[in-house]
Design a protein around this motif. Structure first.
Motif, PDB file in Angstrom:
ATOM      1  N   LYS A  93      40.712  47.210  35.093  1.00 34.44           N
ATOM      2  CA  LYS A  93      39.954  46.565  34.767  1.00 34.44           C
ATOM      3  C   LYS A  93      40.686  45.346  35.189  1.00 34.44           C
ATOM      4  O   LYS A  93      41.109  44.670  34.269  1.00 34.44           O
ATOM      5  CB  LYS A  93      39.587  47.000  33.404  1.00 34.44           C
ATOM      6  N   HIS A 110      29.797  57.237  42.651  1.00 31.75           N
ATOM      7  CA  HIS A 110      30.600  56.521  42.539  1.00 31.75           C
ATOM      8  C   HIS A 110      31.457  57.406  40.827  1.00 31.75           C
ATOM      9  O   HIS A 110      30.441  57.722  39.755  1.00 31.75           O
ATOM     10  CB  HIS A 110      29.994  55.495  42.169  1.00 31.75           C
ATOM     11  N   THR A 135      32.651  47.208  41.451  1.00 31.53           N
ATOM     12  CA  THR A 135      33.111  46.575  40.250  1.00 31.53           C
ATOM     13  C   THR A 135      34.236  46.696  40.806  1.00 31.53           C
ATOM     14  O   THR A 135      35.805  45.189  40.531  1.00 31.53           O
ATOM     15  CB  THR A 135      33.074  46.397  38.843  1.00 31.53           C
ATOM     16  N   ASN A 136      35.036  47.652  41.419  1.00 25.68           N
ATOM     17  CA  ASN A 136      36.265  47.801  42.001  1.00 25.68           C
ATOM     18  C   ASN A 136      36.185  46.943  43.399  1.00 25.68           C
ATOM     19  O   ASN A 136      36.000  47.829  44.243  1.00 25.68           O
ATOM     20  CB  ASN A 136      37.200  48.861  42.050  1.00 25.68           C
TER      21      ASN A 136
END
Length: 337
Positions: A228, A99, A70-71
């Motif tokens: 985030k 991860h 997601t990063n």
């Protein structure tokens, strides 16, 4: 005609038996890592022809710890590692990707310790943490190479591979100051996690150059997005609502898309300078459209390649001299992306 080196010469040079040399050079197994390294080092020094191609050695297994995909930058690191697994692979190295949540340091430290016992080396791109640093230090002390990638971790024996983040932050500030011009203006900084040494160094460099060369550019807030992306946009939105005089946003980490969305919602997309890092797939169209003014990219493919070469050199599968552990950065605008 000069003497052509033999396996017996390698055995004498390495201080091992001829049968050990035979097992190493013919990939028969049953030899300790320390002896294997000595045999390959001796074979290279003596230029034994069949030892110069390290693909005959056993496969080195690397544990690589990065954040979830997601990063976008960490997704790029994982992609680069996977590409190396599938490529020519001259050093016979296979990387396994783990991860890890940047906010769960104790759990990560336990996972790294377990992986370190089962792998030949560690590559890691995570925030500094004392418990994690101790685990990495123990692995390094035990004779296994540890590479901190893109952001350093303070522990004895680790090798840092990646950009000079302090200089990268200074570069971002020089761009910000020149984009804003003589009038300057208020600027905010969005870090992911300041426990990531690379981001701490970027912020320090950024502050230094604004103070030295662009005093009319004032940093009015430093915020953490906790890596985030959505939070990065929220932080920018709230900061500009509180202070409409903000003219610059420097985002060190994830969340470029959400920052652009926040600027667009506020009608500030055309009058706020936005500078960030990493030319990932989601940022390229934003840069091309002018929503991002400049991206400082650190080339994750080169970083991964360099990290693997450092590990190969440790195991005498590559020349160790002259490997540049500090990798370059590039500046991209809409004209060259």
């Amino acid at each position: 005609m000069g003497h052509k080196s033999t396996a017996q010469d390698v055995a004498r040079e390495a201080g091992v038996s001829a049968s050990t040399v035979d097992r190493v050079l013919n990939n028969r197994g049953g030899v300790s890592e320390a002896k294997e390294r000595r045999v390959f080092a001796a074979a290279r020094r003596l230029q034994l022809d069949r030892a110069l191609d390290p693909r005959a050695a056993r496969t080195l297994r690397i544990a690589a710890f990065v954040q979830p995909p997601t990063n976008p930058f960490h997704a790029a690191l994982a992609t680069a590692l996977q590409a190396q697994n599938r490529g020519p692979n001259p050093f016979n190295i296979q990387s396994r990707i783990f991860h890890a949540d940047a906010a769960r340091a104790d759990e990560t430290a336990r996972r790294v310790a377990a992986a370190g016992a089962e792998h030949d080396a560690i590559i890691i791109c995570l925030p500094h943490d004392v418990s994690l640093a101790l685990v990495l230090q123990r692995l390094a002390d035990s004779g296994k190479p540890v590479v901190t990638l893109a952001t350093d971790i303070r522990c004895r024996g680790a090798t840092y591979v990646g950009p000079d983040n302090h200089k990268a932050g200074r570069l971002a500030a020089e761009l910000m100051g020149r984009f804003l011009g003589q009038a300057g203006g208020d600027v905010i900084v969005i870090a992911g996690l300041l426990t990531m040494i690379g981001q701490e160094e970027r912020q320090a460099g950024f502050q230094q150059v604004l103070a030295e060369r662009h005093p009319n550019c004032r940093i009015t807030g430093v915020f953490e997005s906790r890596e985030k992306g959505d939070l990065a946009g929220d932080l920018v939105y709230r900061a500009l609502r509180r202070n409409p005089l903000i003219r610059g946003v420097y985002n060190e980490s994830a969340g470029a898309t959400s920052v652009v969305d926040a600027l667009r919602r506020l009608g500030r997309l055309d009058d706020v300078v936005f500078i960030t890092h990493e030319l990932t797939a989601d940022r390229r169209p934003l840069l091309q459209s002018g929503a991002i003014d400049a991206v400082i990219d650190q080339n994750p493919e080169l970083e991964v390649e360099t990290a693997l070469r450092v590990i190969a050199a440790f195991y005498n599968r590559a020349e160790g001299d002259g490997i540049p552990a500090i990798t370059p950065v590039n500046i991209y605008t809409r004209e060259n992306c």
